[in-house]
Every structure is written in C-alpha cells, then in structure tokens.
Design a protein around this motif. Structure first.
Motif, PDB file in Angstrom:
ATOM      1  N   PHE A   1      34.807  24.817  16.173  1.00 51.37           N
ATOM      2  CA  PHE A   1      33.657  23.944  16.455  1.00 51.37           C
ATOM      3  C   PHE A   1      33.754  23.382  17.868  1.00 51.37           C
ATOM      4  CE2 PHE A   1      33.008  22.700  11.706  1.00 51.37           C
ATOM      5  CZ  PHE A   1      32.407  23.922  11.478  1.00 51.37           C
ATOM      6  N   ALA A   2      34.972  22.979  18.270  1.00 54.64           N
ATOM      7  CA  ALA A   2      35.171  22.416  19.608  1.00 54.64           C
ATOM      8  C   ALA A   2      34.880  23.457  20.684  1.00 54.64           C
ATOM      9  CB  ALA A   2      36.595  21.891  19.750  1.00 54.64           C
ATOM     10  N   ALA A   3      35.346  24.692  20.467  1.00 54.77           N
ATOM     11  CA  ALA A   3      35.080  25.756  21.436  1.00 54.77           C
ATOM     12  C   ALA A   3      33.584  26.033  21.536  1.00 54.77           C
ATOM     13  CB  ALA A   3      35.829  27.023  21.038  1.00 54.77           C
ATOM     14  N   ALA A   4      32.895  26.061  20.384  1.00 48.61           N
ATOM     15  CA  ALA A   4      31.445  26.279  20.385  1.00 48.61           C
ATOM     16  C   ALA A   4      30.736  25.132  21.097  1.00 48.61           C
ATOM     17  CB  ALA A   4      30.935  26.419  18.953  1.00 48.61           C
ATOM     18  N   ALA A   5      31.194  23.890  20.853  1.00 47.74           N
ATOM     19  CA  ALA A   5      30.599  22.736  21.536  1.00 47.74           C
ATOM     20  C   ALA A   5      30.805  22.844  23.044  1.00 47.74           C
ATOM     21  CB  ALA A   5      31.217  21.439  21.007  1.00 47.74           C
ATOM     22  N   GLY A   6      32.006  23.240  23.456  1.00 49.80           N
ATOM     23  CA  GLY A   6      32.278  23.400  24.878  1.00 49.80           C
ATOM     24  C   GLY A   6      31.374  24.443  25.519  1.00 49.80           C
ATOM     25  N   MET A   7      31.114  25.532  24.780  1.00 48.32           N
ATOM     26  CA  MET A   7      30.215  26.562  25.301  1.00 48.32           C
ATOM     27  C   MET A   7      28.804  26.005  25.482  1.00 48.32           C
ATOM     28  SD  MET A   7      31.518  29.893  23.145  1.00 48.32           S
ATOM     29  CE  MET A   7      30.805  31.103  24.248  1.00 48.32           C
ATOM     30  N   LEU A   8      28.339  25.251  24.484  1.00 47.17           N
ATOM     31  CA  LEU A   8      26.995  24.679  24.595  1.00 47.17           C
ATOM     32  C   LEU A   8      26.931  23.599  25.663  1.00 47.17           C
ATOM     33  CD1 LEU A   8      25.623  24.468  20.943  1.00 47.17           C
ATOM     34  CD2 LEU A   8      25.454  26.308  22.618  1.00 47.17           C
ATOM     35  N   PHE A   9      28.030  22.842  25.847  1.00 52.28           N
ATOM     36  CA  PHE A   9      28.066  21.866  26.941  1.00 52.28           C
ATOM     37  C   PHE A   9      27.928  22.578  28.288  1.00 52.28           C
ATOM     38  CE2 PHE A   9      30.462  18.680  24.152  1.00 52.28           C
ATOM     39  CZ  PHE A   9      29.353  17.855  24.041  1.00 52.28           C
ATOM     40  N   GLY A  10      28.554  23.756  28.408  1.00 50.98           N
ATOM     41  CA  GLY A  10      28.421  24.530  29.636  1.00 50.98           C
ATOM     42  C   GLY A  10      26.988  24.979  29.873  1.00 50.98           C
ATOM     43  N   VAL A  11      26.321  25.426  28.788  1.00 53.50           N
ATOM     44  CA  VAL A  11      24.903  25.791  28.890  1.00 53.50           C
ATOM     45  C   VAL A  11      24.075  24.567  29.235  1.00 53.50           C
ATOM     46  CG1 VAL A  11      22.912  26.662  27.610  1.00 53.50           C
ATOM     47  CG2 VAL A  11      25.150  27.717  27.273  1.00 53.50           C
ATOM     48  N   GLN A  12      24.420  23.434  28.635  1.00 48.89           N
ATOM     49  CA  GLN A  12      23.710  22.178  28.913  1.00 48.89           C
ATOM     50  C   GLN A  12      23.817  21.814  30.391  1.00 48.89           C
ATOM     51  OE1 GLN A  12      24.686  18.923  26.205  1.00 48.89           O
ATOM     52  NE2 GLN A  12      24.467  17.460  27.854  1.00 48.89           N
ATOM     53  N   ASP A  13      24.996  22.007  30.972  1.00 46.48           N
ATOM     54  CA  ASP A  13      25.180  21.714  32.400  1.00 46.48           C
ATOM     55  C   ASP A  13      24.256  22.579  33.253  1.00 46.48           C
ATOM     56  OD1 ASP A  13      27.122  19.896  31.687  1.00 46.48           O
ATOM     57  OD2 ASP A  13      28.799  21.251  32.069  1.00 46.48           O
ATOM     58  N   ALA A  14      24.178  23.869  32.906  1.00 44.09           N
ATOM     59  CA  ALA A  14      23.325  24.783  33.673  1.00 44.09           C
ATOM     60  C   ALA A  14      21.851  24.409  33.520  1.00 44.09           C
ATOM     61  CB  ALA A  14      23.556  26.226  33.211  1.00 44.09           C
ATOM     62  N   LEU A  15      21.441  24.059  32.300  1.00 47.12           N
ATOM     63  CA  LEU A  15      20.048  23.676  32.072  1.00 47.12           C
ATOM     64  C   LEU A  15      19.712  22.362  32.779  1.00 47.12           C
ATOM     65  CD1 LEU A  15      19.681  24.569  28.288  1.00 47.12           C
ATOM     66  CD2 LEU A  15      18.514  25.678  30.205  1.00 47.12           C
ATOM     67  N   THR A  16      20.685  21.441  32.805  1.00 43.11           N
ATOM     68  CA  THR A  16      20.471  20.178  33.513  1.00 43.11           C
ATOM     69  C   THR A  16      20.254  20.423  34.997  1.00 43.11           C
ATOM     70  OG1 THR A  16      21.837  18.961  31.923  1.00 43.11           O
ATOM     71  CG2 THR A  16      21.480  17.940  34.067  1.00 43.11           C
ATOM     72  N   ARG A  17      21.089  21.272  35.561  1.00 41.87           N
ATOM     73  CA  ARG A  17      20.961  21.596  36.982  1.00 41.87           C
ATOM     74  C   ARG A  17      19.601  22.227  37.267  1.00 41.87           C
ATOM     75  NH1 ARG A  17      25.031  25.720  40.249  1.00 41.87           N
ATOM     76  NH2 ARG A  17      23.871  25.775  42.214  1.00 41.87           N
ATOM     77  N   SER A  18      19.198  23.174  36.429  1.00 38.12           N
ATOM     78  CA  SER A  18      17.920  23.845  36.636  1.00 38.12           C
ATOM     79  C   SER A  18      16.753  22.877  36.457  1.00 38.12           C
ATOM     80  CB  SER A  18      17.784  25.016  35.654  1.00 38.12           C
ATOM     81  OG  SER A  18      16.552  25.677  35.829  1.00 38.12           O
ATOM     82  N   SER A  19      16.837  22.007  35.446  1.00 37.64           N
ATOM     83  CA  SER A  19      15.753  21.049  35.187  1.00 37.64           C
ATOM     84  C   SER A  19      15.591  20.074  36.346  1.00 37.64           C
ATOM     85  CB  SER A  19      16.026  20.290  33.881  1.00 37.64           C
ATOM     86  OG  SER A  19      16.038  21.166  32.773  1.00 37.64           O
ATOM     87  N   LEU A  20      16.726  19.639  36.921  1.00 34.60           N
ATOM     88  CA  LEU A  20      16.656  18.719  38.062  1.00 34.60           C
ATOM     89  C   LEU A  20      16.029  19.398  39.271  1.00 34.60           C
ATOM     90  CD1 LEU A  20      20.102  16.896  37.747  1.00 34.60           C
ATOM     91  CD2 LEU A  20      17.834  15.952  37.273  1.00 34.60           C
ATOM     92  N   LEU A  21      16.347  20.686  39.465  1.00 35.71           N
ATOM     93  CA  LEU A  21      15.737  21.426  40.566  1.00 35.71           C
ATOM     94  C   LEU A  21      14.238  21.566  40.351  1.00 35.71           C
ATOM     95  CD1 LEU A  21      18.415  24.239  41.077  1.00 35.71           C
ATOM     96  CD2 LEU A  21      17.933  22.322  42.613  1.00 35.71           C
ATOM     97  N   GLU A  22      13.824  21.826  39.097  1.00 35.65           N
ATOM     98  CA  GLU A  22      12.392  21.918  38.782  1.00 35.65           C
ATOM     99  C   GLU A  22      11.711  20.565  38.997  1.00 35.65           C
ATOM    100  OE1 GLU A  22      10.530  24.446  37.848  1.00 35.65           O
ATOM    101  OE2 GLU A  22      12.077  25.987  37.718  1.00 35.65           O
ATOM    102  N   LEU A  23      12.413  19.487  38.604  1.00 38.77           N
ATOM    103  CA  LEU A  23      11.853  18.143  38.759  1.00 38.77           C
ATOM    104  C   LEU A  23      11.646  17.813  40.226  1.00 38.77           C
ATOM    105  CD1 LEU A  23      10.963  15.641  37.164  1.00 38.77           C
ATOM    106  CD2 LEU A  23      13.300  14.768  37.383  1.00 38.77           C
ATOM    107  N   GLY A  24      12.526  18.349  41.084  1.00 36.76           N
ATOM    108  CA  GLY A  24      12.376  18.127  42.519  1.00 36.76           C
ATOM    109  C   GLY A  24      11.101  18.720  43.074  1.00 36.76           C
TER     110      GLY A  24
END
Length: 292
Positions: free
Chosen positions: A162-185
């Motif tokens: 579960f922890a490994a799966a959460a870490g993978m999704l946290f990594g995806v979350q980081d990428a989506l956050t970065r992309s969303s902030l760029l779109e917001l700009g």
C-alpha cells in the motif's frame, strides 16, 4: 539558507507522517481502502495536525526549490524518513529494533545518493493532449496492481505494498500539480478546460487513502519507507518521460544511481524482516500505547 529550509521541510514531513500514523493505526483493519477510514480520520485533531504539518513541509520544500535546483534539495527532503523514525522513537518511548534503524538508513541513504547523482534538469511544458501522459497512466495501473496483489497478503506485506502504491500516486500527483500550475499560469479558464486539475483531485484522494491504509496496517517503520523511497523516483521518471527532463548518465553517476536503488531495495527488505506484532484482529482498533 536553502539547506536549512530543506531540512526543516523534511522535519515537518516526518512530524506529519508520525501524527497521521499514530491515529490511523488505531482504526479497525476492515476500514483499509475504504473511504470510511478517511471520514473517521478527518474528525481526529491529531490527524489534522499531521496533515497541517505535511502542508507546512510541502510549502517549505517549494520555497527551497525556488532558491536551489532539484538535485540539491530533493536529497535533503528524502531524510524525512529518518526524522519520522526519530520522532516516533521519542513519542512512544520504545526502542526501535536494529533492523528498523538499518533499513531506514539504507532507504534514506539510497534515495539521497540516487537523487544527488541523478540530478534531473532541463525539461519543457507538456500539453494535456500529449501522449507522454500515458506514462503517468501506466504508473497508476501498476499502483492498482500492487493494491490487488496486497489483498491476500499479511499485514506487513499489505502495509509495504500500500505504501509503495501511495508513493507512486504521490509521484503522479507531483507531476499533475506541476502541470496544473503551468496551465494556471496561462489563465484560470485554460486550466479549468484541462483534465489535469480534476485528475489531480482524484489522485490526491486515492493516494491519501492508500497512505492511511498503510499506516492502519503496520507501524511507521514498516509502512512509511516504501512510500518515501518510491515518490521521488516516480517523480524523476515522470519528469524525464512527461516533461523531457534529463538525468545524468555519466559513468560515475550511473554507478551511483544503481547503488542508490540497490540500497533502497535492500533497506525495504531489511525492514520487511524486522519484528512486528500484528494487530489483534481484522476489525480491532488499536488501543492505548504506541504503534509498535
């Protein structure tokens, strides 16, 4: 200053993880992977303080990243596991086993070495319609596979998967956050027309549920390391595949990166063999006392 900010961020992240695990471990086991778990946790002041500490850590890490490059800050952020183990040791007044300290040191050291020598750099923006995002989709599918593989396993194995799966999704979350902030700009209208902000909300909730399910299943020395190690590695993989960043591939860097990964795998294996007393039953809540 950037070193202090990064270490302060790691400390706050460690505090946040300990507070969340302290509460989640007392929830019934049959609430794992159920939104009922989050509904119960969100009413617990200590858990909310843990979330607040994590947010503080993320803000400090963002400030540190604004002052220095990723290759210098990320290795320091990876020490949040050591902070979490030290804080847990102080809170519960229980000696952590040699295996926990050794495993924690290997996981943290491996992550630090991998990040320090990999030093991802460069990159460019990626539009929401780019096929590069299929890599993020593949990560989500693999995370789902880990969750399915965990179902017939022991609590120890469930917690780590579960922890490994959460870490993978946290990594995806980081990428989506970065992309969303760029779109917001480019404007709020542009961002709201993109799929990334909505996917970010879904991934954030699922990653939080997986993390708390891992904390529900096992003490922090077993439930946290895989999460801590996997998130930055997935972040780097998505940085390369989605944002076209570059990883150092000189001879010494490759050797160090492989060594770092081997240390992480070995550390998780050591933690998997450390002493752990299962919770008393499938529906039992943890009673008073430390989680371990």
């Amino acid at each position: 200053m950037k070193t202090f900010l990064a270490l302060a961020a790691a400390c706050f992240l460690g505090i946040g993880f300990v507070a969340q695990q302290h509460v989640a471990y007392r929830e019934p086991l049959d609430e794992m992977l159920r939104f009922k778990l989050l509904a119960h946790l969100i009413r617990q002041p200590v858990w909310l303080l843990g979330i607040a500490a994590m947010i503080c850590g993320q803000i400090l890490s963002a400030v540190a990243l604004d002052e220095a490059d990723l290759g210098r800050v990320e290795p320091l952020l990876a020490t949040n596991l050591i902070f979490a183990l030290v804080i847990a040791h102080g809170v519960y007044k229980e000696p952590l086993s040699r295996e926990v300290w050794l495993g924690g040191a290997l996981v943290t050291g491996g992550a630090v070495i991998f990040l320090a020598f990999g030093q991802p750099h460069g990159g460019r923006t990626t539009g929401p319609a780019s096929f590069r995002w299929l890599v993020a989709g593949a990560v989500v599918v693999i995370a789902a596979g880990l969750v399915l593989a965990a179902r017939p396993r022991s609590l120890r194995t469930k917690a780590m998967l579960f922890a490994a799966a959460a870490g993978m999704l946290f990594g995806v979350q980081d990428a989506l956050t970065r992309s969303s902030l760029l779109e917001l700009g480019e404007g709020a209208t542009v961002a709201l027309r993109s799929w990334q902000p909505y996917a970010l909300i879904v991934i954030a909730v699922l990653s939080l549920l997986l993390a708390q399910s891992a904390f529900d299943a096992a003490p922090i020395g077993i439930s946290l390391p895989a999460m801590t190690a996997v998130e930055p590695i997935i972040g780097i993989i998505l940085g390369i595949s989605v944002f076209a960043e570059h990883l150092r591939f000189t001879g010494a860097a490759v050797v160090a990166e492989v060594l770092g990964l081997l240390m992480i795998v070995t550390g998780i294996g050591v933690l998997g063999r450390s002493s752990f007393l299962d919770k008393p039953g499938p529906s039992a809540a943890r009673q008073d006392g430390g989680p371990g």
